[in-house]
Design an enzyme around this catalytic site. Structure first.
Site, PDB file in Angstrom:
ATOM      1  N   HIS A 101      17.649  14.117  -5.395  1.00 44.25           N
ATOM      2  CA  HIS A 101      18.809  13.306  -5.768  1.00 44.25           C
ATOM      3  C   HIS A 101      19.965  13.505  -4.802  1.00 44.25           C
ATOM      4  CE1 HIS A 101      17.208  12.550 -10.044  1.00 44.25           C
ATOM      5  NE2 HIS A 101      17.004  11.525  -9.270  1.00 44.25           N
TER       6      HIS A 101
ATOM      7  N   ARG B  21       3.170  -3.215  -9.458  1.00 52.35           N
ATOM      8  CA  ARG B  21       1.820  -2.719  -9.229  1.00 52.35           C
ATOM      9  C   ARG B  21       1.530  -1.784 -10.422  1.00 52.35           C
ATOM     10  NH1 ARG B  21      -0.127   0.902  -5.063  1.00 52.35           N
ATOM     11  NH2 ARG B  21       1.435   2.428  -5.512  1.00 52.35           N
TER      12      ARG B  21
ATOM     13  N   GLU C 180      -7.365  -2.585  -0.783  1.00 55.24           N
ATOM     14  CA  GLU C 180      -7.126  -1.241  -0.239  1.00 55.24           C
ATOM     15  C   GLU C 180      -8.424  -0.525   0.106  1.00 55.24           C
ATOM     16  OE1 GLU C 180      -3.425   0.694  -2.005  1.00 55.24           O
ATOM     17  OE2 GLU C 180      -4.520   0.052  -3.788  1.00 55.24           O
TER      18      GLU C 180
ATOM     19  N   ASN D 159      -2.081   1.466   3.858  1.00 54.24           N
ATOM     20  CA  ASN D 159      -2.139   2.934   3.907  1.00 54.24           C
ATOM     21  C   ASN D 159      -3.503   3.399   3.417  1.00 54.24           C
ATOM     22  OD1 ASN D 159       0.578   2.661   4.455  1.00 54.24           O
ATOM     23  ND2 ASN D 159       1.217   3.150   2.372  1.00 54.24           N
ATOM     24  N   ASP D 160      -3.877   2.890   2.251  1.00 57.21           N
ATOM     25  CA  ASP D 160      -5.181   3.280   1.722  1.00 57.21           C
ATOM     26  C   ASP D 160      -6.312   2.617   2.492  1.00 57.21           C
ATOM     27  OD1 ASP D 160      -4.898   5.196  -0.321  1.00 57.21           O
ATOM     28  OD2 ASP D 160      -3.890   3.683  -1.542  1.00 57.21           O
TER      29      ASP D 160
ATOM     30  N   ARG E  89      -5.362  10.349   4.144  1.00 54.03           N
ATOM     31  CA  ARG E  89      -4.065   9.976   4.716  1.00 54.03           C
ATOM     32  C   ARG E  89      -3.053  11.122   4.688  1.00 54.03           C
ATOM     33  NH1 ARG E  89      -2.110   5.559   0.126  1.00 54.03           N
ATOM     34  NH2 ARG E  89       0.037   6.161   0.432  1.00 54.03           N
TER      35      ARG E  89
ATOM     36  N   CYS F  14       1.540  -4.513   2.281  1.00 48.50           N
ATOM     37  CA  CYS F  14       2.640  -3.688   1.768  1.00 48.50           C
ATOM     38  C   CYS F  14       2.492  -2.221   2.152  1.00 48.50           C
ATOM     39  CB  CYS F  14       2.760  -3.845   0.255  1.00 48.50           C
ATOM     40  SG  CYS F  14       1.275  -3.362  -0.635  1.00 48.50           S
TER      41      CYS F  14
HETATM   42  C1  PEP Z   1      -1.040   1.346   0.372  1.00 53.57           C
HETATM   43  O1  PEP Z   1      -2.024   2.017   0.076  1.00 53.57           O
HETATM   44  O2  PEP Z   1      -0.853   0.838   1.504  1.00 53.57           O
HETATM   45  C2  PEP Z   1       0.012   1.101  -0.630  1.00 53.57           C
HETATM   46  C3  PEP Z   1       0.990   0.267  -0.383  1.00 53.57           C
HETATM   47  O3  PEP Z   1      -0.048   1.807  -1.799  1.00 53.57           O
HETATM   48  P1  PEP Z   1       0.336   3.367  -1.884  1.00 53.57           P
HETATM   49  O4  PEP Z   1       0.972   3.747  -0.579  1.00 53.57           O
HETATM   50  O5  PEP Z   1       1.249   3.491  -3.045  1.00 53.57           O
HETATM   51  O6  PEP Z   1      -0.976   3.996  -2.103  1.00 53.57           O
HETATM   52 MG    MG Z   2      -2.407   2.418  -2.026  1.00 58.10          MG
END
Ligand code: PEP
Ligand code: MG
Length: 585
Positions: free
Chosen positions: A190, A333, A432, A455-456, A466, A503
């Site tokens: 915070h 989500r 993903e 990312n996933d 990751r 995303c």
């Molecule tokens: C992703 O996997 O790219 C994603 C946006 O979800 P998170 O990063 O929350 O797993």
């Molecule tokens: Mg993800």
């Protein structure tokens, strides 16, 4: 002397160092005579009252300065003070053990902090700083001491401290504190959130810095990259200053872009969404000029606590977001628990391969009551704005059908009960996993949109954790294997008449964003902090040129070759400030 830490709040600050000494709050265990027990309890209550008054005034001040959303942090502190369990346990402890209030209170708060310490959830662990902040405030009153004072600050300075609580950051005078550096704390603390809100550059988690600096040293702090330099030579100091000015100029240019759309020079419009996880970030979404929220990570409702959030609680939260953003859309989500986001109170235990385990939609479908509660809350919130929903970690058609089935049951229930909701709420799917990529055509039949979680998708495509620091240099979203997966998904989505977004983190780098535009994406969603730069990048290129580069990238045989391509072609198309201060590709 150079230190690095966590870039907790952006900005550059230079000035003499002011060390804020660690507060000595040693508490001694002193017996309390029976006759004095009531007085001791009174003292404790008075300390709570005084702390409550302080916090009320800090809360009002922050609400006035930064808005209600930021003030919520202090509500959490007030809740701790007002927790009947705290008063009960401490008062009972004083009576039973005949010990001084400070001793019993410290014991209780250490227990709370220790419970947070054992959690694997970073967000929850960061809450220890809040517990400590409250503890210090109450102890100060119990001891009759003064709060740590910054009154000695005669000139604008860089504060260096072991730690600074959020209520202390709230009281820093912006004119006097050009930056601060702490030995502990992270981006989600915070203190960091308040520092960002108040525009005070900050670097946190700089181990051992207190031992290395003394009052009167000169500090240069770069809160963009998390670097601190003590007594830099004049040339380096000048470099920091110049960089600070360039960044301020950049900030001004980006602010002016504000509510312009992300449209390329040849007229292609890209939707830019923001990724957020906390309610208090909604104002950032509006401020950064986003078209909406492309990813609201709801799992933090489940993680930052010790018990399940109720339907009403979730509804109120989602509704607040939907109302604040309206008419901008928000995509919730659904819970992506599991993997690195483990809530032990939900019975999630250690798994050998957590990222390949009980995660996302798999976990949700096996907890129908939990999942249904969330879906009901989201549907109810949809009566108050433009709400969409999507599911994480889908790897088969059955999962998507199962989740959608639950949505239609919920919608029917609400309809029958006459509860307001949007019956046409758009339901999308995250892509993903490699299986979702290769089933993109199938999934697109059931979903209104596809949002690629790169990312996933990168971790599963490359079969690389990751979060594994040994693999960090190999984990590569720019791998042609990932880019081809993106391309395939986009093509299949478009063939079915669906829009396709991305995303993951790669959407937030102006250079990769241009490449993604070239691969045909319709929407990019990223942190509000990155969004203005991505917008500036999109507005400075031609879609045609990006498409040509996209095709070339798909032919590359390695991530390195893609990076070379970006460096040679994309970087040269972008305004230099977008490239200058970014890490090399
Ligand atoms: C992703 O996997 O790219 C994603 C946006 O979800 P998170 O990063 O929350 O797993
Ligand atoms: Mg993800």
């Amino acid at each position: 002397m150079k230190f690095s830490g966590i870039a907790a709040a952006p900005g550059i600050g230079l000035g003499p160092i002011f060390r804020l000494e660690r507060e000595e709050l040693a508490v001694r265990d002193t017996p309390v005579a029976e006759a004095a027990v009531d007085r001791e309890i009174e003292r404790f209550r008075a300390a709570l009252d005084a702390s409550r008054r302080d916090l009320d005034s800090i809360r009002r001040r922050i609400a006035g300065e930064l808005g209600e959303q930021h003030a919520l942090i202090y509500d959490a502190h007030l809740m701790m003070i007002d927790d009947p369990e705290l008063s009960r346990a401490v008062e009972e402890g004083i009576r039973r053990e005949r010990k001084n209030a400070a001793w019993v209170f410290r014991g209780y708060m250490s227990g709370v902090a220790a419970r947070l310490d054992t959690t694997e959830d970073e967000y929850l662990r960061e809450r220890q700083a809040d517990v400590l902040d409250v503890e210090r405030r109450v102890l100060r009153y119990l001891r009759g001491g003064e709060p740590r004072l910054l009154a000695d600050l005669r000139e604008a300075a860089v504060i260096v401290a072991h730690e600074l609580g959020p209520s202390e950051v709230a009281l820093l005078q912006r004119g006097r504190v050009v930056a601060f550096v702490t030995e502990v704390g992270g981006r989600t603390s915070h203190s960091a959130i308040v520092a960002r809100g108040r525009g005070i550059p900050a670097v946190m988690s700089v181990r051992g810095v207190m031992q290395q600096v003394k009052n009167g040293d000169f500090g240069a702090v770069d809160g963009y990259v998390g670097q601190v330099e003590i007594n830099p030579d004049p040339e380096t100091a000048a470099h920091y200053r110049a960089r600070g000015e360039l960044l301020q100029e950049e900030a001004r240019v980006l602010r002016e872009l504000g509510h312009e759309r992300a449209v390329t020079l040849d007229g292609r419009v890209i939707e830019l969404g923001a990724n957020i996880e906390l309610l208090n970030e909604v104002d950032d979404v509006v401020a950064c000029g986003a078209d909406g929220v492309g990813l609201f990570r709801t799992e933090f409702f489940y993680l930052g606590r010790l018990e399940l959030p109720s339907e009403d609680e979730q509804y109120e939260a989602y509704r607040g977001v939907a109302e604040r953003l309206n008419p901008r859309p928000v995509i919730f989500r659904t819970m992506d628990l599991g993997g690195d986001k483990v809530a032990s109170y939900l019975g999630m235990t250690h798994e050998t391969n957590p990222f390949l385990g009980w995660r996302g939609i798999r976990f949700a479908l096996q907890h129908p009551e939990l999942f249904r509660t969330q879906i009901r809350a989201i549907y109810r919130a949809s009566a108050h704005g433009r709400v969409r929903m999507m599911f994480p970690m889908v790897s088969s058609e059955e999962e998507l059908i199962g989740a959608k089935h639950m949505c239609s049951e919920v919608a029917t229930e609400l309809e029958r009960a006459g509860v307001p909701h949007d019956p046409d709420l758009e339901i999308g799917v995250m892509v993903e996993t490699p299986s979702a990529v290769w089933l993109a055509d199938v999934l697109a039949r059931h979903a209104k949109f596809l949002s690629i979680g790169s990312n996933d998708l990168t971790q599963y495509t490359l079969a690389m954790d990751r979060d594994n620091e040994r693999l960090a240099h190999l984990y590569e979203p720019l791998s042609p294997a990932v880019l081809r997966s993106l391309r395939h998904t986009i093509e299949q989505g478009h063939a079915a008449g669906r829009w396709v977004g991305i995303c993951g983190e790669m959407a937030g780098d102006p250079r990769t964003a241009v490449l993604l535009l070239g691969l045909g994406v319709d929407e990019l969603s990223m942190s509000p902090f990155d969004l203005p730069r991505v917008k500036a990048a999109i507005r400075s290129v031609r879609c045609e040129a990006a498409q040509a580069l996209g095709l070339q990238a798909l032919q590359c045989s390695s991530a390195q070759a893609v990076k070379d391509l970006l460096r040679e072609h994309i970087e040269t198309m972008l305004p230099s400030f977008l490239v200058a201060k970014r890490s090399p590709l």
